[in-house]
Design an enzyme around this catalytic site. Structure first.
Site, PDB file in Angstrom:
ATOM      1  N   GLN A 111     -50.295 -26.560  80.510  1.00 11.17           N
ATOM      2  CA  GLN A 111     -50.825 -26.251  81.646  1.00 11.17           C
ATOM      3  C   GLN A 111     -52.252 -26.692  81.864  1.00 11.17           C
ATOM      4  O   GLN A 111     -52.606 -27.345  82.921  1.00 11.17           O
ATOM      5  CB  GLN A 111     -50.922 -24.851  82.403  1.00 11.17           C
ATOM      6  CG  GLN A 111     -50.837 -24.449  83.671  1.00 11.17           C
ATOM      7  CD  GLN A 111     -49.535 -24.610  84.662  1.00 11.17           C
ATOM      8  OE1 GLN A 111     -48.614 -24.456  84.033  1.00 11.17           O
ATOM      9  NE2 GLN A 111     -49.687 -25.307  85.330  1.00 11.17           N
ATOM     10  N   LYS A 126     -51.335 -19.258  81.664  1.00 12.98           N
ATOM     11  CA  LYS A 126     -49.890 -18.780  82.098  1.00 12.98           C
ATOM     12  C   LYS A 126     -49.652 -17.523  81.701  1.00 12.98           C
ATOM     13  O   LYS A 126     -50.479 -16.850  81.023  1.00 12.98           O
ATOM     14  CB  LYS A 126     -48.978 -19.804  81.021  1.00 12.98           C
ATOM     15  CG  LYS A 126     -47.738 -19.830  81.560  1.00 12.98           C
ATOM     16  CD  LYS A 126     -47.557 -20.983  82.681  1.00 12.98           C
ATOM     17  CE  LYS A 126     -46.052 -21.389  83.311  1.00 12.98           C
ATOM     18  NZ  LYS A 126     -45.989 -22.459  83.998  1.00 12.98           N
ATOM     19  N   GLY A 165     -45.889 -18.783  90.927  1.00 10.68           N
ATOM     20  CA  GLY A 165     -44.559 -18.468  90.135  1.00 10.68           C
ATOM     21  C   GLY A 165     -44.186 -19.490  89.264  1.00 10.68           C
ATOM     22  O   GLY A 165     -44.901 -20.288  88.838  1.00 10.68           O
ATOM     23  N   ASP A 166     -43.205 -19.192  88.522  1.00  7.61           N
ATOM     24  CA  ASP A 166     -42.388 -19.975  87.535  1.00  7.61           C
ATOM     25  C   ASP A 166     -41.036 -19.461  87.444  1.00  7.61           C
ATOM     26  O   ASP A 166     -40.753 -19.048  88.480  1.00  7.61           O
ATOM     27  CB  ASP A 166     -43.284 -19.805  86.085  1.00  7.61           C
ATOM     28  CG  ASP A 166     -42.701 -21.021  85.092  1.00  7.61           C
ATOM     29  OD1 ASP A 166     -43.411 -22.178  85.061  1.00  7.61           O
ATOM     30  OD2 ASP A 166     -41.810 -20.697  84.388  1.00  7.61           O
ATOM     31  N   THR A 210     -42.859 -29.423  93.622  1.00  6.48           N
ATOM     32  CA  THR A 210     -42.803 -29.915  92.311  1.00  6.48           C
ATOM     33  C   THR A 210     -41.626 -30.868  92.237  1.00  6.48           C
ATOM     34  O   THR A 210     -41.549 -31.702  91.659  1.00  6.48           O
ATOM     35  CB  THR A 210     -42.291 -28.476  91.299  1.00  6.48           C
ATOM     36  OG1 THR A 210     -43.250 -27.528  91.391  1.00  6.48           O
ATOM     37  CG2 THR A 210     -42.343 -28.901  89.989  1.00  6.48           C
ATOM     38  N   ASN A 241     -35.353 -23.828  91.893  1.00  2.75           N
ATOM     39  CA  ASN A 241     -36.149 -24.633  93.124  1.00  2.75           C
ATOM     40  C   ASN A 241     -36.590 -25.986  92.636  1.00  2.75           C
ATOM     41  O   ASN A 241     -36.631 -26.793  93.825  1.00  2.75           O
ATOM     42  CB  ASN A 241     -37.505 -23.522  93.030  1.00  2.75           C
ATOM     43  CG  ASN A 241     -38.553 -24.323  93.924  1.00  2.75           C
ATOM     44  OD1 ASN A 241     -39.421 -24.617  93.424  1.00  2.75           O
ATOM     45  ND2 ASN A 241     -38.336 -24.134  95.096  1.00  2.75           N
ATOM     46  N   SER A 384     -50.413 -25.926  94.702  1.00  4.36           N
ATOM     47  CA  SER A 384     -51.250 -24.586  94.416  1.00  4.36           C
ATOM     48  C   SER A 384     -52.862 -24.495  94.698  1.00  4.36           C
ATOM     49  O   SER A 384     -53.268 -23.717  95.323  1.00  4.36           O
ATOM     50  CB  SER A 384     -50.978 -23.974  93.058  1.00  4.36           C
ATOM     51  OG  SER A 384     -49.670 -23.195  93.228  1.00  4.36           O
TER      52      SER A 384
HETATM   53  O1  2IT Z   1     -45.332 -24.929  85.506  1.00  2.00           O
HETATM   54  C1  2IT Z   1     -45.933 -25.201  86.406  1.00  2.00           C
HETATM   55  O2  2IT Z   1     -46.953 -25.980  86.755  1.00  2.00           O
HETATM   56  C2  2IT Z   1     -46.091 -23.827  87.460  1.00  2.00           C
HETATM   57  N1  2IT Z   1     -45.297 -22.723  87.124  1.00  2.00           N
HETATM   58  C3  2IT Z   1     -47.027 -23.813  88.473  1.00  2.00           C
HETATM   59  C4  2IT Z   1     -48.165 -23.316  88.572  1.00  2.00           C
HETATM   60  C5  2IT Z   1     -48.806 -22.894  89.747  1.00  2.00           C
HETATM   61  O3  2IT Z   1     -50.004 -22.298  89.599  1.00  2.00           O
HETATM   62  O4  2IT Z   1     -48.574 -23.363  90.848  1.00  2.00           O
END
Ligand code: 2IT
Length: 452
Positions: A111, A126, A165-166, A210, A241, A384
């Site tokens: 990340q 994370k 989210g994830d 995404t 998603n 985000s």
């Molecule tokens: O893996 C990723 O980039 C996410 N789960 C999104 C993280 C975010 O802060 O929107």
């Protein structure tokens, strides 16, 4: 390879022996940085790599909640605030029974460089829990989320750390957590969580970001080869998603996803998942909690291959493969099938979907173009960050405004990856290029901020 990288990797293996996913990503990133490290001896003097692989902060906590039978349930919660050199920590929360410290550290490390690639002012983090949302009632999910936030709230904030989210953590979960956060701090601090509903401070297009962004990146890759997405056939894994966003945007641009997999096998629909009815059904399949992609084949009367992945499909059926499920979905066996199939494009979407040996093997295939997840899927976290920007100015932007920025960000990520690889004599290497481009931004900020 640089001796400095070798030494740091060896120390990292010794210190983190029980964390295979974390070691996997550190190895993948560091080995691709050799030309940059060789060109910058000051990084070794500043122990920069040692600092980068050590998270700034690891938070682990107990999450106790009551199930529908009134029984106490205990889960483990995590937040790894990895690197804040570029801005408030930013990254998602994964709720899945497989979650452990190794997985959260691997995701956090990825990340940091992904967030840097977006060019927006966000650090990397994370978090998550080994909580399994499958089969839980709405009330149970709410009580878990409230309990999770009751501990986490003291560690986050709009200028500190902004989770999103994830896997297993979508709009519903973010809503419950935001509600609890607001009650605990006694303020409408929208910027402390992203992925919120549009009615409560969320950004339009975050749910699509995404998947759509991955297709925008793919379009750039195709352009480089003098091709377009029109008529292209895609095989993907996963039907969450992100997969849904890829399916929708591909259909909109005249391509089609013809194969899609779940834990039970894969479906092959030569007409493609292109109609609104089919695309909406993908969402319904996910929401049903059954976790079965066979439902699609039963409903629309197409082939279903039980227990198999779509990676064995030949170039007579597929042009592009995009793993959109979870980590290590494509191992050496699958990679050999992909290389033998004759397809040209392997575009990672899920975080670290390829094992390191499989990725090296695919990169060695001269007929193929390989793109890395930390660049391809970066539009999620980018939107985000745009949500944080909207929250800070207390305004909502239109879909057109957000989409225009998404396009620009993905083009910029692609271009800077290409430029970085070329600058260090690596040719057209999108994987190393993305690692170097992300690393360079974080390295510059860390060097400028002195010892920490
Ligand atoms: O893996 C990723 O980039 C996410 N789960 C999104 C993280 C975010 O802060 O929107």
């Amino acid at each position: 390879m640089s001796k400095y990288i070798d030494r740091v990797l060896e120390e990292c293996r010794q210190k983190n022996a029980g964390e295979p996913e974390f070691l996997q990503t550190v190895e993948e990133v560091l080995t691709s940085l050799a030309p940059v490290i060789d060109a910058h001896p000051e990084y070794e003097e500043a122990s920069l790599l040692e600092r980068m692989i050590e998270p700034e902060r690891v938070i682990e906590f107990r999450v106790t909640w009551l199930d529908d039978q009134g029984k106490y349930q205990v889960n483990r919660g995590y937040r790894v605030q990895y690197n804040g050199a570029l801005g408030p920590y930013k990254g998602g929360l994964r709720f899945h029974p497989s979650v452990n410290l190794s997985i959260i550290k691997f995701l956090g490390f990825e990340q940091v460089y992904k967030d840097a690639l977006t060019g927006l002012p966000i650090g990397g983090a994370k978090g998550g829990s080994d909580f399994d949302p499958r089969g839980k009632s709405d009330g149970e999910v709410m009580r878990f989320c409230q309990a999770y936030m009751t501990e986490l709230y003291r560690h986050i904030g709009q200028d500190i750390d902004c989770p999103a989210g994830d896997l297993g953590c979508g709009g519903r979960e973010i809503g419950y957590m935001y509600g609890q956060y607001r009650r605990l701090v006694g303020a409408s601090e929208f910027g402390a969580l992203s992925g919120k509903a549009v009615s409560t401070g969320g950004s339009i297009m975050r749910a699509e970001a995404t998947g759509f962004g991955s297709v925008y990146y793919l379009v750039e890759v195709l352009k480089h080869e003098g091709e377009t997405i029109e008529g292209k056939r895609l095989a993907i894994s996963g039907f969450g998603n992100v997969a849904w966003g890829v399916i929708r945007k591909t259909a909109e641009l005249g391509g089609k996803v013809v194969a899609m997999s779940g834990p039970d096998g894969y479906i092959y629909d030569p007409d493609g998942i292109t109609t609104d009815e089919k695309i909406d059904y993908v969402l319904q399949m996910r929401a049903s909690g059954r976790d079965k992609v066979q439902d699609y084949a039963d409903k629309f009367g197409c082939e279903f291959h039980a227990g198999e992945k779509p990676w064995g499909l030949g170039s007579d059926k597929v042009d592009i493969m995009m793993p959109c499920a979870t980590q290590n979905d494509v191992n050496m066996d699958s990679a050999k099938k992909i290389a033998a199939s004759g397809i040209k494009y392997y575009i990672e979407v899920a975080n670290m979907p390829t094992t390191n040996d499989a990725l090296e093997f695919l990169k060695g295939q001269k007929h193929m173009v390989i793109a890395p997840s930390k660049a391809v899927n970066a539009c999620g976290v980018a939107v985000s960050a745009l949500e944080m920007a909207q929250n800070a100015e207390r305004l909502y932007w239109t879909a057109e405004e957000v989409d225009e920025k998404m396009h620009a960000i993905m083009k910029n990520i692609y271009n800077s990856s290409v430029e970085c690889a070329e600058r260090y004599g690596l040719g057209y290497d999108l994987v190393a290029g993305a690692n170097i481009a992300g690393f360079q931004k974080v390295a510059d900020a860390m060097m400028a901020q002195g010892i920490f």
